[in-house]
Scaffold this motif. Structure first.
Motif, mmCIF file in Angstrom:
data_model
loop_
_atom_site.group_PDB
_atom_site.id
_atom_site.type_symbol
_atom_site.label_atom_id
_atom_site.label_comp_id
_atom_site.label_asym_id
_atom_site.label_seq_id
_atom_site.Cartn_x
_atom_site.Cartn_y
_atom_site.Cartn_z
ATOM 1 N N UNK A 1 0.806 -1.235 0.000
ATOM 2 C CA UNK A 1 0.000 0.000 0.000
ATOM 3 C C UNK A 1 0.834 1.277 0.000
ATOM 4 N N UNK A 2 2.084 1.209 0.481
ATOM 5 C CA UNK A 2 2.943 2.394 0.488
ATOM 6 C C UNK A 2 3.380 2.821 -0.914
ATOM 7 N N UNK A 3 3.087 2.013 -1.925
ATOM 8 C CA UNK A 3 3.406 2.410 -3.302
ATOM 9 C C UNK A 3 2.364 3.366 -3.873
ATOM 10 N N UNK A 4 1.235 3.559 -3.166
ATOM 11 C CA UNK A 4 0.158 4.407 -3.669
ATOM 12 C C UNK A 4 0.606 5.854 -3.856
ATOM 13 N N UNK A 5 0.040 6.484 -4.872
ATOM 14 C CA UNK A 5 0.338 7.868 -5.202
ATOM 15 C C UNK A 5 -0.948 8.515 -5.707
ATOM 16 N N UNK A 6 -1.130 9.800 -5.465
ATOM 17 C CA UNK A 6 -2.323 10.494 -5.912
ATOM 18 C C UNK A 6 -2.179 11.068 -7.305
ATOM 19 N N UNK A 7 -3.299 11.489 -7.864
ATOM 20 C CA UNK A 7 -3.332 12.161 -9.164
ATOM 21 C C UNK A 7 -2.453 13.413 -9.131
ATOM 22 N N UNK A 8 -1.611 13.568 -10.132
ATOM 23 C CA UNK A 8 -0.661 14.675 -10.283
ATOM 24 C C UNK A 8 0.460 14.629 -9.241
ATOM 25 N N UNK A 9 0.735 13.446 -8.706
ATOM 26 C CA UNK A 9 1.835 13.299 -7.760
ATOM 27 C C UNK A 9 3.173 13.147 -8.461
ATOM 28 N N UNK A 10 4.234 13.091 -7.664
ATOM 29 C CA UNK A 10 5.584 12.894 -8.180
ATOM 30 C C UNK A 10 5.939 11.412 -8.153
ATOM 31 N N UNK A 11 6.438 10.904 -9.271
ATOM 32 C CA UNK A 11 6.891 9.518 -9.391
ATOM 33 C C UNK A 11 8.412 9.542 -9.293
ATOM 34 N N UNK A 12 8.957 8.938 -8.259
ATOM 35 C CA UNK A 12 10.382 9.093 -7.957
ATOM 36 C C UNK A 12 11.240 8.071 -8.691
ATOM 37 N N UNK A 13 12.281 8.580 -9.370
ATOM 38 C CA UNK A 13 13.240 7.720 -10.076
ATOM 39 C C UNK A 13 14.616 7.923 -9.439
#
Length: 312
Positions: A96-108
């Motif tokens: 569940x900690x992989x969840x992200x909201x709309x327009x969030x930052x996806x970390x690379x």
């Protein structure tokens, strides 16, 4: 029992009217609301908000997230060179900690080279579900969400079996902005875009191998699904790597659109100490991260090249 498509009668979750529920962050607190026909969001306390101006939270609080490996015929043709990958579906989980909201930052992270997009639809469980038939499984569904099942393919060598770090890292599941019911899912088209250019596209009803009713009944033979749990239903062909600065989005006609921006971060501090298996760039990693270009439509490849060229 009907495992196939099209259905003689649409399940209740896909019969109108369309209803979309969203969760927003307002004044430091979370509030639920329902989308209105005029594009406003009506909170459950009666307030009306400009939907476009809100900060969205994931519209789910799952105890578990279960994902199908392959469930679209084009993805199976690309990766396996046959229209059906296996006789029955196979799965992996995301925390569940992989969840992200709309327009969030996806970390690379800086030590990872391959961050792949996978546009999908998510199924949200609405009631406790165990030992059900596929026909009964429809009544366990609350609704559907657009989702991006992002993956750090650099860890595929070591996590091939579990997909733990490949798919489980923080921020790798943008989902939402809402949960939608009252829409015929199998009449919709899924598109993934990078900087507005289409890089994946599939008509869901035409490409689906196993529907959510079959998948839920399969999983619930042995695992109890509870309200808020999420099932990710796989992606069509042409999953490829993106770079910091790219805006990745999954749009499903009739359902909605979720997006996230890829952001560069430093490598984990423990990596410099030699802790754990390091990210790798091997033939197996490249096989998955770069895919099989000869088996996907030219327009997707051209659009991804254009997006990367524009960024450069």
């Amino acid at each position: 029992m009907n495992f196939e498509f099209p259905f003689q009668e649409l399940p209740a979750v896909m019969r109108g009217p369309r209803v979309e529920r969203r969760r927003v962050l307002l004044g430091g607190s979370a509030f639920w609301g329902t989308m209105q026909d005029d594009g406003q969001l009506r909170l459950d306390d009666g307030r009306l908000l400009d939907a476009e101006a809100q900060t969205y939270l994931p519209p789910v609080s799952p105890s578990k997230i279960i994902a199908v490996h392959i469930s679209y015929s084009s993805r199976s043709m690309e990766t396996r060179n046959k229209p059906k990958p296996t006789e029955t579906p196979t799965y992996f989980t995301k925390p569940p900690t992989s969840l992200n909201g709309h327009k969030g930052q996806i970390l690379k992270p800086a030590d990872c080279k391959y961050l792949n997009y996978e546009g999908e639809y998510a199924v949200v469980i609405g009631r406790t579900c165990r030992n059900v038939t596929p026909d009964e499984a429809w009544d366990c569904i609350e609704g559907f969400c657009p989702a991006l099942d992002m993956g750090l393919q650099d860890f595929r060598d070591t996590d091939q079996g579990s997909m733990l770090r490949v798919k489980g890292a923080d921020t790798l599941l943008p989902i939402g902005p809402g949960i939608v019911r009252g829409v015929n899912l199998f009449a919709q088209t899924l598109r993934t875009t990078v900087d507005g250019l289409t890089v994946q596209e599939a008509h869901i009803g035409e490409e689906t191998i196993w529907g959510p009713h079959y998948v839920i009944a399969d999983i619930a033979r042995h695992i109890t699904l509870v309200p808020g749990d999420v099932i990710l239903m796989g992606t069509p062909c042409h999953s490829r790597s993106v770079d910091p600065g790219h805006v990745v989005a999954c749009e499903i006609t009739g359902i909605g659109r979720v997006e996230g921006t890829v952001v560069a971060i430093d490598a984990p501090r423990a990596a410099a100490l030699g802790v754990g298996h390091m990210p790798t760039d091997t033939p197996e990693v490249r096989r998955v991260a770069l895919g099989f270009d000869e088996r996907v439509p030219e327009q997707f490849k051209a659009n991804l090249r254009a997006a990367k060229g524009l960024q450069a």
